[in-house]
Design a protein around this motif. Structure first.
Motif, PDB file in Angstrom:
ATOM      1  N   GLU A  56       0.820  -1.206   0.000  1.00  0.00           N
ATOM      2  CA  GLU A  56       0.000   0.000   0.000  1.00  0.00           C
ATOM      3  C   GLU A  56       0.861   1.268   0.000  1.00  0.00           C
ATOM      4  N   SER A  60       0.327   4.218  -2.605  1.00  0.00           N
ATOM      5  CA  SER A  60      -0.147   5.544  -2.198  1.00  0.00           C
ATOM      6  C   SER A  60       0.956   6.598  -2.171  1.00  0.00           C
ATOM      7  N   ASP A  64       1.429   7.641  -5.897  1.00  0.00           N
ATOM      8  CA  ASP A  64       0.411   8.666  -5.628  1.00  0.00           C
ATOM      9  C   ASP A  64      -0.967   8.259  -6.150  1.00  0.00           C
ATOM     10  N   ARG A  65      -1.374   7.047  -5.786  1.00  0.00           N
ATOM     11  CA  ARG A  65      -2.697   6.535  -6.164  1.00  0.00           C
ATOM     12  C   ARG A  65      -3.504   6.253  -4.907  1.00  0.00           C
ATOM     13  N   GLU A  66      -4.817   6.280  -5.055  1.00  0.00           N
ATOM     14  CA  GLU A  66      -5.702   5.924  -3.949  1.00  0.00           C
ATOM     15  C   GLU A  66      -5.702   4.407  -3.773  1.00  0.00           C
ATOM     16  N   ASP A  68      -7.684   1.084  -2.352  1.00  0.00           N
ATOM     17  CA  ASP A  68      -8.972   0.555  -1.912  1.00  0.00           C
ATOM     18  C   ASP A  68      -8.698  -0.505  -0.848  1.00  0.00           C
TER      19      ASP A  68
END
Length: 154
Positions: A56, A60, A64-66, A68
């Protein structure tokens, strides 16, 4: 949870390992190295990030991604990207082998071109084996990181 020492060591070591892997990848058609060892070293750099942080964190903070939190590891975008790299690598390896057949040579025939007049290096030998090595590199990185990601999530 890992220690701050491990995280600091990873921050210092990962860029060095990645530069070394690129260097070994690029010299592979003339000297020891190539796509396999370059891919293994790249995988090692990612494993260091996984050990120091986790999957994760890579998603993140680095990409730089969301993230889930409810998604399984098989649906994770990073793992999907690893599988795509594996498939692309297989296509590149097959394409580099078939390229010889297209021009009337045997399967996996390689050739090279000398590029002159380059300011610092003067003369560079550009080999078509580099394309094959790129495919091997992508296969190794894609397959090993997929396995490591899925196994570490279990």
């Amino acid at each position: 949870m890992t220690t701050r020492i491990m995280q600091t060591t990873a921050r210092v070591t990962v860029p060095i390992v990645l530069v070394l892997s690129i260097w070994l990848f690029l010299q592979g058609h003339n000297l020891p190295g190539g796509g396999f060892i370059g891919g293994v070293l790249t995988t090692t750099a990612f494993v260091l990030i996984y050990v120091a942080y986790d999957l994760e964190y890579l998603e993140s903070e680095v990409l730089d991604r969301e993230v889930d939190p409810g998604a399984s590891v098989y649906d994770h975008r990073t793992v999907t990207a690893y599988r795509r790299a594996l498939i692309l690598g297989l296509a590149v390896v097959l394409g580099s082998g078939v390229a010889g057949i297209v021009v009337g040579d045997p399967f996996l025939t390689q050739t090279y071109v000398h590029l002159g007049g380059i300011p610092i290096y003067h003369d560079i030998e550009l080999a078509s084996a580099l394309v094959f090595d790129l495919g091997v590199y992508l296969v190794v990185v894609g397959s090993v990181l997929t396995v490591v990601s899925v196994v570490s999530a279990e």
